[in-house]
Design a protein around this motif. Structure first.
Motif, PDB file in Angstrom:
ATOM      1  N   THR A  41      35.278  24.520  20.980  1.00 54.31           N
ATOM      2  CA  THR A  41      33.884  24.921  21.172  1.00 54.31           C
ATOM      3  C   THR A  41      33.682  26.370  20.760  1.00 54.31           C
ATOM      4  OG1 THR A  41      34.319  25.583  23.455  1.00 54.31           O
ATOM      5  CG2 THR A  41      33.555  23.328  23.088  1.00 54.31           C
ATOM      6  N   PHE A  42      32.499  26.632  20.221  1.00 62.87           N
ATOM      7  CA  PHE A  42      32.062  27.982  19.906  1.00 62.87           C
ATOM      8  C   PHE A  42      30.841  28.265  20.770  1.00 62.87           C
ATOM      9  CE2 PHE A  42      34.496  26.956  16.217  1.00 62.87           C
ATOM     10  CZ  PHE A  42      35.002  28.154  15.758  1.00 62.87           C
ATOM     11  N   THR A  43      30.889  29.290  21.573  1.00 68.35           N
ATOM     12  CA  THR A  43      29.758  29.623  22.428  1.00 68.35           C
ATOM     13  C   THR A  43      29.483  31.116  22.361  1.00 68.35           C
ATOM     14  OG1 THR A  43      31.234  29.835  24.327  1.00 68.35           O
ATOM     15  CG2 THR A  43      30.111  27.718  24.043  1.00 68.35           C
ATOM     16  N   GLU A  44      28.288  31.473  22.793  1.00 70.42           N
ATOM     17  CA  GLU A  44      27.885  32.879  22.821  1.00 70.42           C
ATOM     18  C   GLU A  44      28.462  33.544  24.065  1.00 70.42           C
ATOM     19  OE1 GLU A  44      23.780  35.571  22.692  1.00 70.42           O
ATOM     20  OE2 GLU A  44      23.700  33.440  23.222  1.00 70.42           O
ATOM     21  N   GLU A  45      29.205  34.622  23.872  1.00 66.77           N
ATOM     22  CA  GLU A  45      29.773  35.382  24.975  1.00 66.77           C
ATOM     23  C   GLU A  45      28.858  36.578  25.268  1.00 66.77           C
ATOM     24  OE1 GLU A  45      31.991  37.239  27.893  1.00 66.77           O
ATOM     25  OE2 GLU A  45      32.014  35.165  27.183  1.00 66.77           O
ATOM     26  N   THR A  46      28.278  36.604  26.454  1.00 65.98           N
ATOM     27  CA  THR A  46      27.365  37.694  26.819  1.00 65.98           C
ATOM     28  C   THR A  46      27.880  38.538  27.978  1.00 65.98           C
ATOM     29  OG1 THR A  46      26.147  36.214  28.302  1.00 65.98           O
ATOM     30  CG2 THR A  46      25.348  36.402  26.031  1.00 65.98           C
ATOM     31  N   THR A  47      28.931  38.076  28.643  1.00 63.30           N
ATOM     32  CA  THR A  47      29.440  38.808  29.806  1.00 63.30           C
ATOM     33  C   THR A  47      30.172  40.077  29.412  1.00 63.30           C
ATOM     34  OG1 THR A  47      29.683  36.742  31.027  1.00 63.30           O
ATOM     35  CG2 THR A  47      30.880  38.652  31.872  1.00 63.30           C
ATOM     36  N   ASP A  48      30.994  39.977  28.357  1.00 60.77           N
ATOM     37  CA  ASP A  48      31.800  41.140  27.964  1.00 60.77           C
ATOM     38  C   ASP A  48      31.905  41.245  26.447  1.00 60.77           C
ATOM     39  OD1 ASP A  48      33.502  43.360  28.106  1.00 60.77           O
ATOM     40  OD2 ASP A  48      35.295  42.087  28.147  1.00 60.77           O
ATOM     41  N   PRO A  49      30.783  41.428  25.739  1.00 55.40           N
ATOM     42  CA  PRO A  49      30.883  41.642  24.292  1.00 55.40           C
ATOM     43  C   PRO A  49      31.438  43.035  24.016  1.00 55.40           C
ATOM     44  CG  PRO A  49      28.630  41.941  24.998  1.00 55.40           C
ATOM     45  CD  PRO A  49      29.386  41.471  26.206  1.00 55.40           C
ATOM     46  N   TYR A  50      31.983  43.232  22.821  1.00 53.35           N
ATOM     47  CA  TYR A  50      32.467  44.572  22.491  1.00 53.35           C
ATOM     48  C   TYR A  50      31.297  45.505  22.216  1.00 53.35           C
ATOM     49  CZ  TYR A  50      34.407  48.538  20.093  1.00 53.35           C
ATOM     50  OH  TYR A  50      34.709  49.831  19.738  1.00 53.35           O
ATOM     51  N   VAL A  51      30.274  45.003  21.524  1.00 55.95           N
ATOM     52  CA  VAL A  51      29.139  45.832  21.154  1.00 55.95           C
ATOM     53  C   VAL A  51      27.866  45.006  21.278  1.00 55.95           C
ATOM     54  CG1 VAL A  51      29.196  45.266  18.687  1.00 55.95           C
ATOM     55  CG2 VAL A  51      28.300  47.480  19.412  1.00 55.95           C
ATOM     56  N   ASP A  52      26.754  45.661  21.540  1.00 51.66           N
ATOM     57  CA  ASP A  52      25.456  45.004  21.686  1.00 51.66           C
ATOM     58  C   ASP A  52      25.515  43.962  22.801  1.00 51.66           C
ATOM     59  OD1 ASP A  52      24.461  46.644  19.698  1.00 51.66           O
ATOM     60  OD2 ASP A  52      24.911  45.228  18.099  1.00 51.66           O
ATOM     61  N   THR A  53      24.924  42.771  22.594  1.00 48.47           N
ATOM     62  CA  THR A  53      24.776  41.835  23.710  1.00 48.47           C
ATOM     63  C   THR A  53      25.528  40.525  23.541  1.00 48.47           C
ATOM     64  OG1 THR A  53      22.764  40.885  22.724  1.00 48.47           O
ATOM     65  CG2 THR A  53      22.487  42.760  24.224  1.00 48.47           C
ATOM     66  N   SER A  54      26.100  40.268  22.351  1.00 52.87           N
ATOM     67  CA  SER A  54      26.740  38.968  22.127  1.00 52.87           C
ATOM     68  C   SER A  54      28.055  39.115  21.382  1.00 52.87           C
ATOM     69  CB  SER A  54      25.824  38.039  21.313  1.00 52.87           C
ATOM     70  OG  SER A  54      24.633  37.771  22.008  1.00 52.87           O
ATOM     71  N   ALA A  55      28.939  38.152  21.624  1.00 50.56           N
ATOM     72  CA  ALA A  55      30.178  38.004  20.863  1.00 50.56           C
ATOM     73  C   ALA A  55      30.420  36.506  20.700  1.00 50.56           C
ATOM     74  CB  ALA A  55      31.345  38.671  21.580  1.00 50.56           C
ATOM     75  N   ILE A  56      31.426  36.142  19.915  1.00 46.63           N
ATOM     76  CA  ILE A  56      31.785  34.731  19.734  1.00 46.63           C
ATOM     77  C   ILE A  56      32.955  34.400  20.647  1.00 46.63           C
ATOM     78  CG2 ILE A  56      32.674  33.002  18.128  1.00 46.63           C
ATOM     79  CD1 ILE A  56      31.377  34.557  15.871  1.00 46.63           C
ATOM     80  N   LYS A  57      32.822  33.322  21.387  1.00 44.60           N
ATOM     81  CA  LYS A  57      33.923  32.803  22.194  1.00 44.60           C
ATOM     82  C   LYS A  57      34.410  31.517  21.533  1.00 44.60           C
ATOM     83  CE  LYS A  57      35.143  31.220  26.854  1.00 44.60           C
ATOM     84  NZ  LYS A  57      34.643  31.010  28.242  1.00 44.60           N
ATOM     85  N   MET A  58      35.680  31.486  21.145  1.00 46.71           N
ATOM     86  CA  MET A  58      36.270  30.330  20.464  1.00 46.71           C
ATOM     87  C   MET A  58      37.316  29.727  21.394  1.00 46.71           C
ATOM     88  SD  MET A  58      36.832  32.358  16.838  1.00 46.71           S
ATOM     89  CE  MET A  58      37.369  30.952  15.880  1.00 46.71           C
ATOM     90  N   ALA A  59      37.082  28.494  21.810  1.00 55.74           N
ATOM     91  CA  ALA A  59      38.022  27.813  22.704  1.00 55.74           C
ATOM     92  C   ALA A  59      38.492  26.525  22.034  1.00 55.74           C
ATOM     93  CB  ALA A  59      37.360  27.511  24.037  1.00 55.74           C
TER      94      ALA A  59
END
Length: 704
Positions: free
Chosen positions: A123-141
């Motif tokens: 799954t690919f989901t939007e990571e908003t809890t702890d992005p490196y910069v701004d408000t989003s990162a990619i979570k790849m599971a």
């Protein structure tokens, strides 16, 4: 080295030495002029240099923002190269072997596609809890034995050229550590021929689904965000795409196990450079501005005024010019800004080029006649090693483009008192000693103000004479030397007891600030008058006066002169009419609050009556509108609403803070409770007499 006079005095008795020190201090007080830094025209009050910056990043949507939900066909991998979607080549096939659709979070712009390389999809989901910069990162599971890839889609690929060096960088971390991420680089040339970058040979080879793995493009992650980079020189021209793979397929990514993996990806950057530079998700607009302030007591029409800048020793160039009738009120501001403000910077591009070529060695000046600026200069600010400055140029060792240079309100103003919540934040920017490094502070949070901003009334410090900043420094240096000499004298083993020293009107001294005088010394003080003026004792307390003198000098930034000595006597011996129990420390607080409110020391009996009223919790006989306005601003900041003057508690808060009013009976538990609220608002403990006044007003006004 001691002066000859001090050498001579050293050979006399200790008592003679002490009188010599006092005599010299008196002479300094009479003959050395006291400085008062005031201005009669517009001043440069705040400047920020923050040119526009073009992002070098070729990657579209590099911080992976703007997610949306889309319905897509199940992605698939053509394992047998027959261009047919076979059962087992897509993610979640059903019992009938039919390819279905499903919801997948994607980016609304600059899309990346997902490519599963295993029997089931992760799954690919939007990571908003702890992005490196701004408000989003990619979570790849990924699941067991899965390998999954995310890559640029058509329309978000990057143009690269042959014989050009590029650096790819990205930030990543793993859920548990030791996860691996696999970077691949694809290119399609002008003839639509596809290639993979060969990390071993350093060239683009014919395309293959899974290029060979090399240690230079296989990165082992930790549980913390870290940056990973790869630099290469392209041997072809075309459209390039990046691909990031995660998961495991046996030993494919260097993992012996087939357990699940979760990794996070953010802040991808591709740039034509030999090394990674600071990550930028987009171009940065210029934040440069220059603010002028009117410190006089009347409006100034700045029509035909001009502001100029220069790079190092180059010719002066126009920063901004006023060409119409423009009245700046007393205490008002005028703002020249890259965008917005009262007018825009004349040529932002030219200014940015000058800054980038100057290494910060710039200067600014304001003149009253744009046709003859050189002959009508009224203020100059020089930075670093610029050849144009007043006194000493402002040092840039602690500066960066996020900061601004702000002129002080008073000589003793600091970045703390000039910033939000500080005692001088609405006292204007009128201090001008003609020494750049003394007149300005470095703000970490710029605050540009314009004609539309509230006026800030500058009240010039009271002084009996005027002088240059050089004379002020000479007086201070002389004072420091006298204090040092006196410290040595006070350490003499045969120094007379305090009660053996005859009364002298003006006694200098030195000891620790705010140190309370021993009760044994206080008991020797005998008042000789009964009006509301500072007490004059029949016997002097040298230690007490030494402490008091230092406190007054710190407050007014110069040696006492004339009626200034009344304040020294007040701190040393008290005041007729002042309630019992006020220690020397308490009196220092009262005097500081009076000075912060009135910008001057008490001068006559009416002023001293107001000191007593402050101590008794009563407002002074004369109101100070500016102090009440400052108190109202603090009220709004703390309670997030306007002051209701029909509400006694609201009115009490304003009066307590505006005039530093005390309470008869302190409630230490209430003050401790209020301290928690204070810290939640100001994010620090009280660190000045003004901020302790804020705390008192909060504690005892009963505002709800």
């Amino acid at each position: 080295m001691k002066s000859n006079l001090f050498v001579f005095l050293r050979n006399k008795s200790v008592l003679t030495i002490f009188f010599g020190v006092l005599l010299i201090l008196a002479l300094v007080n009479v003959f050395l002029p006291q400085a008062m830094a005031t201005a009669t025209d517009m001043l440069l009050s705040e400047v920020r240099i923050s040119p526009a910056v073009t992002s070098p990043n070729l990657q579209d949507n590099p911080s992976f923002e703007t997610w949306t939900s889309s319905t897509l066909d199940e992605p698939w991998f053509d394992a047998n190269d027959d261009s047919i979607v076979d059962v087992g080549e897509y993610c979640d096939y059903d019992s009938s072997g039919t390819r279905t659709t499903y919801s997948q979070a994607l980016f609304s712009t600059g899309s990346l596609s997902i490519l599963p390389l295993g029997s089931t999809c992760g799954t690919f989901t939007e990571e908003t809890t702890d992005p490196y910069v701004d408000t989003s990162a990619i979570k790849m599971a990924t699941g067991a034995s899965e390998l999954q890839t995310i890559t640029n889609v058509v329309g978000s690929q990057m143009s690269v050229s042959t014989s050009t060096e590029y650096t790819v960088s990205f930030y990543a971390k793993g859920e548990s550590g030791s996860e691996k991420i696999y970077l691949t680089i694809y290119l399609k040339d002008g003839s639509a021929v596809e290639y993979n970058w060969n990390f071993t040979s350093g060239a683009f080879d014919a395309y293959s689904e899974i290029p060979s793995i090399d240690q230079s493009n296989l990165f082992t992650l930790t549980t913390s965000w870290a940056r990973y980079t790869y630099t290469f020189t392209s041997d072809k021209t075309g459209s390039m795409a990046l691909s990031f793979s995660s998961g495991t397929d046996g030993a494919l990514l260097g993992r012996a196990d087939t357990t699940n993996m979760t990794i996070y990806l953010d802040a991808a950057q591709v740039e034509a450079a030999s090394a990674a530079t600071t990550f930028m998700s987009a171009d940065t607009a210029s934040a440069t501005f220059l603010e002028l302030y009117n410190p006089t007591d009347s409006a100034i029409d700045i029509d035909n005024y001009m502001v100029q800048y220069r790079k190092a020793s180059d010719a002066w160039a126009e920063f901004g010019a006023v060409t119409t009738t423009t009245n700046v009120p007393s205490g008002g501001f005028y703002l020249i800004k890259a965008s917005g403000g009262d007018q825009t910077l004349t040529d932002e591009t030219a200014f940015d080029v000058a800054y980038n070529a100057s290494s910060g060695n710039m200067a600014f000046r304001v003149c009253t006649n744009s046709a003859d600026c050189a002959s009508t200069v009224i203020d100059t600010l020089g930075l670093a090693s610029s050849p144009s400055y007043e006194g000493v140029a402002f040092d840039l060792s602690s500066w960066d483009t996020s900061m601004s240079f702000e002129r002080k309100a008073y000589s003793a103003s600091t970045v703390v008192t000039m910033s939000s919540g500080g005692g001088d934040v609405i006292a204007g920017n009128g201090y001008d000693s003609d020494v750049n490094t003394d007149d300005f502070v470095l703000r970490t949070t710029p605050d540009p103000q314009s004609l539309a901003s509230s006026v800030e009334v500058y009240v010039a410090p009271v002084s009996t004479t005027t002088s240059s900043a050089g004379n002020q420094k000479a007086a201070q240096d002389y004072y420091d030397e006298l204090i040092r000499q006196q410290e040595e004298l006070l350490q003499e083993p045969d120094l007379p007891e305090v009660n053996e020293v005859p009364a002298i009107d003006e006694t200098p001294g030195e000891t620790e600030i705010d140190q309370t005088v021993p009760e044994t010394d206080i008991e020797k003080i005998v008042p000789v008058v009964e009006s509301t003026v500072p007490i004059l004792p029949t016997e002097k307390n040298i230690i007490s006066e030494a402490l008091s003198l230092k406190n007054v000098v710190l407050l007014i930034s110069r040696l006492p002169f004339g009626s200034d000595w009344d304040s020294v006597h007040f701190l040393s011996y008290g005041l007729n009419g002042l309630q019992d129990g006020y220690t020397q420390r308490d009196r220092v607080g009262l005097l500081n609050d009076y000075y912060n409110t009135n910008h001057d020391l008490p001068r006559n009996e009416s002023d001293w009556v107001n000191i007593v009223r402050m101590a008794d919790g009563l407002i002074p006989n004369e109101k100070v509108v500016e102090s009440e306005r400052r108190a109202i601003e603090q009220f709004v900041r703390i309670y997030k609403r306007s002051v209701d003057f029909s509400n006694k508690s609201d009115e009490k808060f304003v009066h307590m803070l505006a005039y530093g009013l005390r309470v008869q009976d302190r409630d230490l538990q209430q003050e401790q409770k209020t301290l928690t609220l204070y810290v939640s608002v100001f994010e620090r403990l009280p660190d000045s007499s003004y901020h302790w006044s804020v705390l008192r007003a909060m504690a005892y006004s009963d505002v709800q």
